[in-house]
Design an enzyme around this catalytic site. Structure first.
Site, PDB file in Angstrom:
ATOM      1  N   LYS A 126      37.566   3.303  12.594  1.00  0.00           N
ATOM      2  CA  LYS A 126      36.348   2.263  12.293  1.00  0.00           C
ATOM      3  C   LYS A 126      36.155   1.978  10.879  1.00  0.00           C
ATOM      4  CE  LYS A 126      33.833   5.685  13.998  1.00  0.00           C
ATOM      5  NZ  LYS A 126      34.877   6.320  14.822  1.00  0.00           N
ATOM      6  N   LYS A 225      30.470   1.484  14.087  1.00  0.00           N
ATOM      7  CA  LYS A 225      30.527   0.471  15.075  1.00  0.00           C
ATOM      8  C   LYS A 225      29.747  -0.895  15.104  1.00  0.00           C
ATOM      9  CE  LYS A 225      32.338   4.494  17.756  1.00  0.00           C
ATOM     10  NZ  LYS A 225      32.006   5.167  18.793  1.00  0.00           N
TER      11      LYS A 225
END
Length: 345
Positions: A126, A225
């Site tokens: 991420k 995220k």
């Protein structure tokens, strides 16, 4: 048939599973994908570095005895990731190392080095997309390669590609989701009567939570995220620190019991909305959802994302947000996307 040579950065669960799939399913994958895949470089802190322009013998590389390093196969037992990434004989760098949630390193540097050296990248991390997506996409465009990171949000569940493909042009107005299976599992076990510390310990026993569960229960995993989703889906230009974040540590048993009595459920929700003037608002925080809410019934370690669209209304997709095979599949889907890019050139 076209072949892609891969450099695996990190040989933990995800890249090891990808390498195992290539070793065991090469013929089947070639038939399904229309191209072949070969691993020509691997580097890992535990096993060292191995490079073979003709293709590494994965059966040997994945079956080292305890205490052995790649030096026993003609490699070295040390790692110089920058030199390897910049000079190795690979078309695609597959980045699957640990990422610091505060700065995206070392994955961010790994991705940057690869793109600068004219190699496409696929990653499950991420960090790079959350901290430097605009820079890395521009770098990829400049060098006529691709930066792909489908697995960074919901593992093998294809939310980013769904939004940029079938849902393109649908008028994306926002999203909300359960994006961390560990926290969702813990909240569910608290509904069953466990204290939060007991639920965390159980999650650790089942492998859902790390020895240090801070990133999961504190919300920093979801924050990364949400940053990726807001930038990709809503056209924002955010960095992870821009996302107000609250985890589940403040959820008490009393709050859980009250919700159950009302037929509701506490969930850690990451969300983003885009106003008519283009302003994007994001947050990560626990929310008590009525049982009629599309996300209220998502249980266990499952993830789910609800798209709020202009033309289709609410569209929800759920699936595994973690897992070795699922995340390795996300890397395969990225390689397919890179292949499609080359066909379009």
């Amino acid at each position: 048939m076209k072949n892609y040579d891969l450099a695996l950065i990190g040989l933990g669960n995800v890249n090891r599973t990808l390498a195992s799939l290539i070793r065991d399913e090469s013929a089947s994958l070639a038939e399904q994908l229309g191209f072949t895949i070969r691993v020509t470089a691997i580097t890992d802190l535990r096993w060292g570095t191995l490079v073979d322009a003709g293709g590494i013998d994965l059966a040997q590389a994945l079956d080292l005895a305890p205490g052995e390093t790649f030096a026993s196969l003609g490699g070295v037992d040390t790692c110089d990731n920058e030199t390897l990434i910049r000079t190795c004989p690979a078309d695609i760098v597959v980045e699957a190392t640990f990422t610091n949630p505060l700065n995206g390193e070392p994955a961010l540097s790994h991705v940057r080095w690869a793109l600068e050296s004219g190699k496409s990248v696929c990653t499950t991390n991420k960090g790079p997309a959350a901290f430097a997506a605009d820079e890395l996409k521009a770098l990829a465009t400049k060098n006529n390669v691709r930066f792909e990171y489908e697995g960074a949000v919901m593992s093998g569940t294809p939310v980013l590609r769904l939004a940029s493909g079938p849902l393109k042009g649908v008028g994306m107005r926002g999203f909300s989701g359960i994006l961390n299976g560990t926290s969702n599992y813990i909240l569910g076990r608290m509904e069953a009567g466990l204290r939060q510390d007991e639920a965390i310990k159980e999650a650790q026993q089942y492998g859902y939570a790390e020895a240090d569960p801070t990133a999961d229960i504190g919300g920093s995993d979801v924050r990364l995220k949400v940053t990726v989703l807001a930038n990709d889906l809503l056209g924002a230009h955010l960095h992870a620190p821009d996302v107000p974040t609250e985890g589940i540590t403040g959820i008490t048993q009393e709050m859980i019991d009250q919700a159950v009595q009302q037929g509701a459920h506490w969930k850690l929700i990451g969300q983003g909305t885009k106003a008519a003037d283009g302003t994007v608002t994001v947050s990560v925080a626990p929310q008590m959802l009525d049982s009629s809410h599309p996300l209220a019934g998502i249980s266990g370690a499952t993830n789910a994302l609800l798209f709020d669209t202009r033309f289709l209304g609410q569209v929800t997709i759920s699936g595994p947000g973690a897992g070795r095979i699922e995340t390795a599949y996300a890397l395969l889907s990225d390689i397919v996307a890179i292949d499609a890019f080359h066909h379009q050139r």
